[in-house]
Design a protein around this motif. Structure first.
Motif, PDB file in Angstrom:
ATOM      1  N   GLU A 113     -22.414  35.696 -18.382  1.00 32.35           N
ATOM      2  CA  GLU A 113     -23.842  35.444 -17.732  1.00 32.35           C
ATOM      3  C   GLU A 113     -23.922  33.932 -17.389  1.00 32.35           C
ATOM      4  O   GLU A 113     -24.784  34.134 -16.259  1.00 32.35           O
ATOM      5  CB  GLU A 113     -24.799  36.260 -18.656  1.00 32.35           C
ATOM      6  N   GLY A 114     -24.128  33.254 -18.390  1.00 34.92           N
ATOM      7  CA  GLY A 114     -24.555  32.011 -17.987  1.00 34.92           C
ATOM      8  C   GLY A 114     -23.463  31.081 -17.257  1.00 34.92           C
ATOM      9  O   GLY A 114     -24.087  30.595 -16.398  1.00 34.92           O
ATOM     10  N   THR A 162     -21.171  27.895 -20.374  1.00 30.62           N
ATOM     11  CA  THR A 162     -20.213  28.389 -19.268  1.00 30.62           C
ATOM     12  C   THR A 162     -18.972  28.734 -20.048  1.00 30.62           C
ATOM     13  O   THR A 162     -18.525  28.015 -20.837  1.00 30.62           O
ATOM     14  CB  THR A 162     -19.968  27.359 -18.134  1.00 30.62           C
ATOM     15  N   GLN A 185     -23.836  31.503 -24.457  1.00 26.81           N
ATOM     16  CA  GLN A 185     -24.308  31.382 -23.139  1.00 26.81           C
ATOM     17  C   GLN A 185     -23.746  30.034 -22.444  1.00 26.81           C
ATOM     18  O   GLN A 185     -24.189  29.837 -21.080  1.00 26.81           O
ATOM     19  CB  GLN A 185     -25.961  31.407 -23.120  1.00 26.81           C
ATOM     20  N   LEU A 240     -22.188  32.945 -14.504  1.00 22.27           N
ATOM     21  CA  LEU A 240     -22.491  33.676 -13.150  1.00 22.27           C
ATOM     22  C   LEU A 240     -23.805  33.101 -12.665  1.00 22.27           C
ATOM     23  O   LEU A 240     -23.595  32.973 -11.421  1.00 22.27           O
ATOM     24  CB  LEU A 240     -22.616  34.977 -13.525  1.00 22.27           C
ATOM     25  N   THR A 241     -24.713  32.755 -13.264  1.00 20.64           N
ATOM     26  CA  THR A 241     -26.012  32.178 -12.990  1.00 20.64           C
ATOM     27  C   THR A 241     -26.304  30.647 -12.762  1.00 20.64           C
ATOM     28  O   THR A 241     -27.008  30.104 -12.145  1.00 20.64           O
ATOM     29  CB  THR A 241     -26.926  32.672 -13.826  1.00 20.64           C
ATOM     30  N   SER A 242     -24.937  30.035 -13.387  1.00 17.07           N
ATOM     31  CA  SER A 242     -24.835  28.524 -13.010  1.00 17.07           C
ATOM     32  C   SER A 242     -23.756  28.068 -12.214  1.00 17.07           C
ATOM     33  O   SER A 242     -23.924  27.963 -10.916  1.00 17.07           O
ATOM     34  CB  SER A 242     -25.087  27.901 -14.416  1.00 17.07           C
ATOM     35  N   LYS A 262     -23.062  30.598  -9.127  1.00 18.90           N
ATOM     36  CA  LYS A 262     -23.964  30.451  -8.135  1.00 18.90           C
ATOM     37  C   LYS A 262     -24.032  29.237  -7.412  1.00 18.90           C
ATOM     38  O   LYS A 262     -23.784  29.226  -6.155  1.00 18.90           O
ATOM     39  CB  LYS A 262     -25.268  30.934  -8.429  1.00 18.90           C
ATOM     40  N   LYS A 263     -23.917  27.959  -8.057  1.00 18.43           N
ATOM     41  CA  LYS A 263     -23.658  26.775  -7.530  1.00 18.43           C
ATOM     42  C   LYS A 263     -22.426  26.848  -6.540  1.00 18.43           C
ATOM     43  O   LYS A 263     -22.702  25.911  -5.424  1.00 18.43           O
ATOM     44  CB  LYS A 263     -23.514  25.867  -8.531  1.00 18.43           C
ATOM     45  N   ASP A 282     -23.203  28.722  -3.488  1.00 15.28           N
ATOM     46  CA  ASP A 282     -23.907  28.065  -2.473  1.00 15.28           C
ATOM     47  C   ASP A 282     -23.164  27.123  -1.903  1.00 15.28           C
ATOM     48  O   ASP A 282     -23.734  26.986  -0.487  1.00 15.28           O
ATOM     49  CB  ASP A 282     -25.108  27.511  -3.259  1.00 15.28           C
TER      50      ASP A 282
END
Length: 230
Positions: free
Chosen positions: A141-142, A15, A13, A144-146, A149-150, A153
């Protein structure tokens, strides 16, 4: 394609960039061997999926002994993650030029062109990435969500600033990035369809140049921007 890797552990998980750092090249021979292995691996993973790919097939494609592959990557899983890390680095590094002080048309056109060059030069990497996403994104997944996404953003905030200043038309900036990725990667993931409709056995560099101009113009127009002259 075969199913992606499942059952990710806590280590899995982390990166994907951590795996890229672990495989960072040192020296000319190492750098060359790693590039040969990664290039061969992305081709084999694209053709056979994760489940069907073997390190023996990757070694054969790379023109190296199987032992050399295992010297750099102890398992197929480790090699697969390194391929994904390499893909993401190639696709995301050009976003560094999207900054508050940049000219919106120049910066976005530059990013779109970089993505189209990646599609032209290494189309199979998009197929590997698409397969990973379709099969649940267990390995990234880790990321993509960290990290991703950062980054989105951060770059969306840049575009929101341009919109607030009247430098580009109002758009949903996160979806704007989705549109860029969808269009640019379409020409790799659906190349057979593109060639069939265009009546081409193979897309030439001239074809890609013309396609890139149209893609840049189309996406910029949606943000109220004109095609840069340079």
């Amino acid at each position: 394609m075969a199913q992606g890797v499942g059952g990710a552990s806590k280590k899995d998980q982390k990166t994907v960039r951590a795996d890229a750092s672990a495989a960072a090249p040192e020296g000319g021979i190492r750098r060359e061997n790693l590039r040969r292995i990664l290039t061969a691996a992305e081709q084999v993973f694209a053709e056979q999926g994760y489940g069907g790919a073997t390190t023996a097939a990757i070694a054969l494609r790379a023109g190296l002994p199987k032992a050399n592959v295992h010297y750099y990557f102890s398992t197929k899983h480790e090699l697969y993650r390194a391929v994904l890390a390499d893909i993401l680095k190639q696709w995301l590094d050009p976003l560094a030029h999207v900054t508050p002080d940049s000219d919106p048309a120049q910066a976005l056109a530059g990013y779109i062109r970089a993505k189209m060059r990646a599609t032209r030069d290494r189309p199979v990497v998009s197929k590997v990435f698409a397969s990973e996403i379709i099969h649940g994104a267990a390995e990234i997944e880790g990321f993509l969500t960290s990290d991703l996404k950062k980054l989105v953003d951060e770059k969306s905030a840049v575009l929101d600033g341009w919109i607030a200043e009247g430098r580009m038309a109002p758009v949903d900036t996160r979806h704007f990035f989705f549109f860029i990725w969808a269009v640019t990667q379409h020409y790799a993931d659906f190349d057979a369809q593109v060639r069939a409709v265009l009546g081409r056995k193979k897309l030439t560099r001239r074809d890609f140049d013309a396609i890139t101009v149209e893609v840049v113009r189309f996406i910029l127009r949606g943000a109220g921007l004109s095609l840069p002259t340079a």
